[in-house]
Design an enzyme around this catalytic site. Structure first.
Site, PDB file in Angstrom:
ATOM      1  N   ASN A  29       0.823  -1.204   0.000  1.00  0.00           N
ATOM      2  CA  ASN A  29       0.000   0.000   0.000  1.00  0.00           C
ATOM      3  C   ASN A  29       0.858   1.255   0.000  1.00  0.00           C
ATOM      4  O   ASN A  29       2.021   1.231   0.379  1.00  0.00           O
ATOM      5  CB  ASN A  29      -0.991  -0.010   1.170  1.00  0.00           C
ATOM      6  CG  ASN A  29      -0.405  -0.644   2.398  1.00  0.00           C
ATOM      7  OD1 ASN A  29       0.464  -0.073   3.029  1.00  0.00           O
ATOM      8  ND2 ASN A  29      -0.827  -1.869   2.715  1.00  0.00           N
ATOM      9  N   SER A  44      -8.234  -1.077   0.383  1.00  0.00           N
ATOM     10  CA  SER A  44      -7.988  -2.452   0.796  1.00  0.00           C
ATOM     11  C   SER A  44      -8.550  -3.419  -0.249  1.00  0.00           C
ATOM     12  O   SER A  44      -9.672  -3.247  -0.722  1.00  0.00           O
ATOM     13  CB  SER A  44      -8.687  -2.667   2.147  1.00  0.00           C
ATOM     14  OG  SER A  44      -8.667  -4.010   2.497  1.00  0.00           O
ATOM     15  N   GLY A  45      -7.757  -4.412  -0.613  1.00  0.00           N
ATOM     16  CA  GLY A  45      -8.256  -5.524  -1.437  1.00  0.00           C
ATOM     17  C   GLY A  45      -8.541  -5.267  -2.900  1.00  0.00           C
ATOM     18  O   GLY A  45      -9.145  -6.100  -3.552  1.00  0.00           O
ATOM     19  N   GLU A  75      -3.459  -1.587   6.646  1.00  0.00           N
ATOM     20  CA  GLU A  75      -2.260  -1.103   7.344  1.00  0.00           C
ATOM     21  C   GLU A  75      -2.295   0.423   7.500  1.00  0.00           C
ATOM     22  O   GLU A  75      -1.259   1.051   7.694  1.00  0.00           O
ATOM     23  CB  GLU A  75      -0.986  -1.515   6.594  1.00  0.00           C
ATOM     24  CG  GLU A  75      -0.772  -3.014   6.457  1.00  0.00           C
ATOM     25  CD  GLU A  75      -0.339  -3.746   7.727  1.00  0.00           C
ATOM     26  OE1 GLU A  75      -0.196  -3.088   8.787  1.00  0.00           O
ATOM     27  OE2 GLU A  75      -0.165  -4.976   7.668  1.00  0.00           O
ATOM     28  N   HIS A 157       7.480 -10.600   6.793  1.00  0.00           N
ATOM     29  CA  HIS A 157       6.356  -9.928   6.158  1.00  0.00           C
ATOM     30  C   HIS A 157       6.783  -9.113   4.925  1.00  0.00           C
ATOM     31  O   HIS A 157       6.409  -9.460   3.810  1.00  0.00           O
ATOM     32  CB  HIS A 157       5.670  -9.034   7.204  1.00  0.00           C
ATOM     33  CG  HIS A 157       4.440  -8.349   6.719  1.00  0.00           C
ATOM     34  ND1 HIS A 157       3.301  -8.234   7.465  1.00  0.00           N
ATOM     35  CD2 HIS A 157       4.170  -7.711   5.559  1.00  0.00           C
ATOM     36  CE1 HIS A 157       2.379  -7.583   6.772  1.00  0.00           C
ATOM     37  NE2 HIS A 157       2.893  -7.246   5.609  1.00  0.00           N
TER      38      HIS A 157
HETATM   39 ZN   LIG Z   1       1.857  -6.170   4.163  1.00  0.00          ZN
END
Ligand SMILES: [Zn+2]
Length: 218
Positions: A29, A44-45, A75, A157
């Protein structure tokens, strides 16, 4: 800059990340500080390929209330807390880029191994302790790892990079990827040798000051 233009710029940066292979699908993002209260962040998404400027979400980074047709990135608090604590940072990119993710999986701090890394990212790239995505714990750990740096790895991550503007954050993402690749490969050649820590720190300070002056002139 008006808000439409700012949304366009964030959207463009998203597509650029995709083209440079720094994100895949809906992962990662980007945000841009708009003013003292609001940031613009990717939704998001949604797939980056199909993103349009009007899909960007305007979020108050003090209250986390948002306006837009989509939900903001999960996030968003990571972005918001960085804006609150780092006044000179106006753009943030969170990626799952390959080589940085490999080093993040090994939980290895990157020492100062390249001049451009030291200048742009800082004298080291630390690894934030592992925490579940979207939690307070990951925000706190990442802020700590990012202190005095323009990049941090997030254990198991990905990474976060920051800059004075979107262009600078984008360059930071690319330099981080190159640095992580060099770190991995130099380790295979025996060892990645470090630049002296003080010289690395000095290069970063020089970069920040020089860049700050250029900005003021504009
Ligand atoms: Zn991430």
């Amino acid at each position: 800059m008006d808000i439409q233009e700012a949304k366009k710029n964030v959207c463009k940066a998203g597509k650029r990340l995709l083209n440079k292979n720094l994100v895949k699908g809906t992962w990662g993002n980007i945000s841009l500080r708009y003013d003292d209260n609001y940031m613009i962040i990717t939704p998001s998404g949604l797939n980056y390929e199909e993103l349009k400027a009007e899909d960007m979400v305007v979020v108050n980074y003090h209250t986390y209330e948002y306006k837009g047709i989509h939900k903001p990135s999960s996030e968003m608090k990571l972005h918001g807390e960085i804006y609150k604590t780092r006044k000179k940072i106006n753009a943030i990119i969170h990626t799952h880029q390959q080589n940085a993710s490999t080093v993040a999986a090994a939980r290895r701090e990157i020492p100062p191994i390249l001049d451009d890394m030291a200048q742009i990212l800082g004298p080291t790239v630390r690894v934030a302790d592992y925490a579940l995505p979207g939690t307070k714990k990951i925000v706190k750990a990442t802020l700590k790892a990012l202190k005095g740096r323009n990049a941090a790895l997030m254990a198991n991550h990905g990474a976060v990079v920051v800059g004075n503007d979107l262009e600078e954050a984008f360059v930071a993402a690319e330099v981080l990827e190159k640095t992580a690749k060099a770190f991995i490969e130099a380790s295979f050649l025996g060892e990645a040798k470090s630049i002296n820590k003080f010289e690395a720190w000095y290069m970063h300070q020089y970069f920040i000051k020089k860049y700050g002056k250029q900005k003021k002139k504009k």
